[in-house]
Design a protein around this motif. Structure first.
Motif, PDB file in Angstrom:
ATOM      1  N   ARG A  33     120.124  -9.682 -73.710  1.00 34.76           N
ATOM      2  CA  ARG A  33     120.828 -10.845 -74.223  1.00 34.76           C
ATOM      3  C   ARG A  33     120.668 -11.016 -75.731  1.00 34.76           C
ATOM      4  O   ARG A  33     121.301 -11.874 -76.332  1.00 34.76           O
ATOM      5  CB  ARG A  33     120.323 -12.101 -73.527  1.00 34.76           C
ATOM      6  CG  ARG A  33     120.657 -12.138 -72.068  1.00 34.76           C
ATOM      7  CD  ARG A  33     120.180 -13.431 -71.483  1.00 34.76           C
ATOM      8  NE  ARG A  33     120.141 -13.325 -70.034  1.00 34.76           N
ATOM      9  CZ  ARG A  33     119.385 -14.084 -69.262  1.00 34.76           C
ATOM     10  NH1 ARG A  33     118.617 -14.995 -69.795  1.00 34.76           N
ATOM     11  NH2 ARG A  33     119.412 -13.922 -67.962  1.00 34.76           N
ATOM     12  N   GLY A  34     119.751 -10.259 -76.308  1.00 38.61           N
ATOM     13  CA  GLY A  34     119.544 -10.384 -77.745  1.00 38.61           C
ATOM     14  C   GLY A  34     118.502 -11.421 -78.127  1.00 38.61           C
ATOM     15  O   GLY A  34     118.298 -11.695 -79.288  1.00 38.61           O
ATOM     16  N   ARG A  35     117.853 -12.042 -77.176  1.00 39.86           N
ATOM     17  CA  ARG A  35     116.804 -13.017 -77.473  1.00 39.86           C
ATOM     18  C   ARG A  35     115.484 -12.310 -77.736  1.00 39.86           C
ATOM     19  O   ARG A  35     115.213 -11.258 -77.181  1.00 39.86           O
ATOM     20  CB  ARG A  35     116.602 -13.975 -76.297  1.00 39.86           C
ATOM     21  CG  ARG A  35     117.729 -14.897 -76.073  1.00 39.86           C
ATOM     22  CD  ARG A  35     117.342 -15.832 -74.953  1.00 39.86           C
ATOM     23  NE  ARG A  35     118.445 -16.705 -74.620  1.00 39.86           N
ATOM     24  CZ  ARG A  35     118.451 -17.488 -73.567  1.00 39.86           C
ATOM     25  NH1 ARG A  35     117.415 -17.482 -72.742  1.00 39.86           N
ATOM     26  NH2 ARG A  35     119.467 -18.268 -73.318  1.00 39.86           N
ATOM     27  N   ALA A  36     114.690 -12.924 -78.537  1.00 35.79           N
ATOM     28  CA  ALA A  36     113.354 -12.374 -78.796  1.00 35.79           C
ATOM     29  C   ALA A  36     112.428 -12.776 -77.659  1.00 35.79           C
ATOM     30  O   ALA A  36     112.540 -13.861 -77.097  1.00 35.79           O
ATOM     31  CB  ALA A  36     112.811 -12.910 -80.116  1.00 35.79           C
ATOM     32  N   THR A  37     111.528 -11.903 -77.309  1.00 36.13           N
ATOM     33  CA  THR A  37     110.567 -12.223 -76.263  1.00 36.13           C
ATOM     34  C   THR A  37     109.563 -13.225 -76.820  1.00 36.13           C
ATOM     35  O   THR A  37     109.153 -13.130 -77.973  1.00 36.13           O
ATOM     36  CB  THR A  37     109.832 -10.960 -75.784  1.00 36.13           C
ATOM     37  OG1 THR A  37     109.188 -10.366 -76.903  1.00 36.13           O
ATOM     38  CG2 THR A  37     110.789  -9.984 -75.147  1.00 36.13           C
ATOM     39  N   PRO A  38     109.199 -14.203 -76.018  1.00 33.63           N
ATOM     40  CA  PRO A  38     108.240 -15.194 -76.521  1.00 33.63           C
ATOM     41  C   PRO A  38     106.877 -14.540 -76.755  1.00 33.63           C
ATOM     42  O   PRO A  38     106.406 -13.740 -75.946  1.00 33.63           O
ATOM     43  CB  PRO A  38     108.168 -16.243 -75.408  1.00 33.63           C
ATOM     44  CG  PRO A  38     108.626 -15.534 -74.182  1.00 33.63           C
ATOM     45  CD  PRO A  38     109.585 -14.477 -74.636  1.00 33.63           C
ATOM     46  N   ARG A  39     106.275 -14.851 -77.880  1.00 35.75           N
ATOM     47  CA  ARG A  39     104.964 -14.285 -78.209  1.00 35.75           C
ATOM     48  C   ARG A  39     103.869 -15.260 -77.832  1.00 35.75           C
ATOM     49  O   ARG A  39     103.998 -16.465 -78.051  1.00 35.75           O
ATOM     50  CB  ARG A  39     104.880 -13.976 -79.696  1.00 35.75           C
ATOM     51  CG  ARG A  39     105.770 -12.871 -80.093  1.00 35.75           C
ATOM     52  CD  ARG A  39     105.464 -12.475 -81.496  1.00 35.75           C
ATOM     53  NE  ARG A  39     106.204 -11.273 -81.809  1.00 35.75           N
ATOM     54  CZ  ARG A  39     105.697 -10.255 -82.441  1.00 35.75           C
ATOM     55  NH1 ARG A  39     104.465 -10.287 -82.859  1.00 35.75           N
ATOM     56  NH2 ARG A  39     106.420  -9.195 -82.697  1.00 35.75           N
ATOM     57  N   ARG A  40     102.843 -14.683 -77.292  1.00 33.83           N
ATOM     58  CA  ARG A  40     101.669 -15.497 -76.986  1.00 33.83           C
ATOM     59  C   ARG A  40     100.784 -15.563 -78.214  1.00 33.83           C
ATOM     60  O   ARG A  40     100.548 -14.567 -78.875  1.00 33.83           O
ATOM     61  CB  ARG A  40     100.890 -14.883 -75.830  1.00 33.83           C
ATOM     62  CG  ARG A  40     101.623 -14.963 -74.522  1.00 33.83           C
ATOM     63  CD  ARG A  40     100.872 -14.318 -73.409  1.00 33.83           C
ATOM     64  NE  ARG A  40      99.431 -14.422 -73.562  1.00 33.83           N
ATOM     65  CZ  ARG A  40      98.542 -13.798 -72.809  1.00 33.83           C
ATOM     66  NH1 ARG A  40      98.952 -13.033 -71.843  1.00 33.83           N
ATOM     67  NH2 ARG A  40      97.265 -13.938 -73.003  1.00 33.83           N
ATOM     68  N   THR A  41     100.316 -16.727 -78.517  1.00 32.83           N
ATOM     69  CA  THR A  41      99.392 -16.853 -79.642  1.00 32.83           C
ATOM     70  C   THR A  41      98.015 -16.385 -79.183  1.00 32.83           C
ATOM     71  O   THR A  41      97.583 -16.705 -78.072  1.00 32.83           O
ATOM     72  CB  THR A  41      99.304 -18.303 -80.138  1.00 32.83           C
ATOM     73  OG1 THR A  41      98.898 -19.135 -79.053  1.00 32.83           O
ATOM     74  CG2 THR A  41     100.639 -18.778 -80.680  1.00 32.83           C
ATOM     75  N   PRO A  42      97.314 -15.615 -80.011  1.00 30.39           N
ATOM     76  CA  PRO A  42      95.993 -15.142 -79.588  1.00 30.39           C
ATOM     77  C   PRO A  42      95.001 -16.298 -79.502  1.00 30.39           C
ATOM     78  O   PRO A  42      95.036 -17.240 -80.285  1.00 30.39           O
ATOM     79  CB  PRO A  42      95.600 -14.164 -80.697  1.00 30.39           C
ATOM     80  CG  PRO A  42      96.438 -14.536 -81.862  1.00 30.39           C
ATOM     81  CD  PRO A  42      97.687 -15.136 -81.319  1.00 30.39           C
ATOM     82  N   VAL A  43      94.171 -16.208 -78.502  1.00 31.46           N
ATOM     83  CA  VAL A  43      93.146 -17.227 -78.308  1.00 31.46           C
ATOM     84  C   VAL A  43      92.016 -16.944 -79.290  1.00 31.46           C
ATOM     85  O   VAL A  43      91.493 -15.824 -79.338  1.00 31.46           O
ATOM     86  CB  VAL A  43      92.611 -17.188 -76.860  1.00 31.46           C
ATOM     87  CG1 VAL A  43      91.513 -18.211 -76.660  1.00 31.46           C
ATOM     88  CG2 VAL A  43      93.751 -17.402 -75.883  1.00 31.46           C
ATOM     89  N   PRO A  44      91.658 -17.924 -80.113  1.00 38.24           N
ATOM     90  CA  PRO A  44      90.575 -17.670 -81.079  1.00 38.24           C
ATOM     91  C   PRO A  44      89.247 -17.463 -80.360  1.00 38.24           C
ATOM     92  O   PRO A  44      88.898 -18.206 -79.438  1.00 38.24           O
ATOM     93  CB  PRO A  44      90.547 -18.923 -81.942  1.00 38.24           C
ATOM     94  CG  PRO A  44      91.247 -19.966 -81.158  1.00 38.24           C
ATOM     95  CD  PRO A  44      92.192 -19.264 -80.238  1.00 38.24           C
ATOM     96  N   ARG A  45      88.553 -16.426 -80.785  1.00 33.64           N
ATOM     97  CA  ARG A  45      87.244 -16.155 -80.188  1.00 33.64           C
ATOM     98  C   ARG A  45      86.213 -17.089 -80.803  1.00 33.64           C
ATOM     99  O   ARG A  45      86.241 -17.344 -82.003  1.00 33.64           O
ATOM    100  CB  ARG A  45      86.825 -14.716 -80.451  1.00 33.64           C
ATOM    101  CG  ARG A  45      87.721 -13.733 -79.752  1.00 33.64           C
ATOM    102  CD  ARG A  45      87.193 -12.341 -79.841  1.00 33.64           C
ATOM    103  NE  ARG A  45      86.855 -11.981 -81.212  1.00 33.64           N
ATOM    104  CZ  ARG A  45      86.566 -10.763 -81.613  1.00 33.64           C
ATOM    105  NH1 ARG A  45      86.582  -9.779 -80.753  1.00 33.64           N
ATOM    106  NH2 ARG A  45      86.269 -10.501 -82.862  1.00 33.64           N
TER     107      ARG A  45
END
Length: 128
Positions: A33-45
């Protein structure tokens, strides 16, 4: 199919080597569809809390070839006391050596450019 080598994740868990199935492009609905895949924000260690003095250990390689990243290492109070004591002893040694070299040994010598003074035991009339 793609082979993935064994590795450690960022959270420290170990992943065994395995074969991963690759997906064809048509199977990804967002890409079609041309949409960007949602990115997960990294969990801060969580950072470890450092109590007391620390020292930085630079990155190095172990004998078996494993690379160790640079990190901070805590120092025991005994090591701090030994390091502080040795530094003070070194400064005192330098001060004593400077005092011996500059002071007491040169008092009986005359400077090279100066004329020696007349001796006090001879009368002044004989030197004219």
């Amino acid at each position: 199919m793609t082979y993935v080598r064994s590795h450690y994740r960022r959270d420290g868990t170990f992943v065994k080597g395995h074969t991963r199935r690759t997906r064809p492009r048509a199977a990804q609905p967002y890409a079609a569809r041309g949409r960007a895949t949602p990115r997960r924000t990294p969990v801060p260690r969580p950072r470890p809390v450092r109590t007391g003095p620390t020292t930085y250990v630079g990155p190095y390689y172990r004998a078996d070839g494993t690379r160790v990243r640079g990190h901070h290492r805590s120092i025991s109070p005994r090591t701090v006391a030994v390091a502080a004591g040795s530094g003070l002893g070194f400064i005192i040694l330098i001060l004593v050596l400077l005092a011996l070299a500059s002071g007491s040994g040169d008092s009986g010598k005359t400077p090279s450019g100066a004329k020696p003074s007349h001796s006090t035991s001879a009368p002044a009339s004989q030197h004219r």
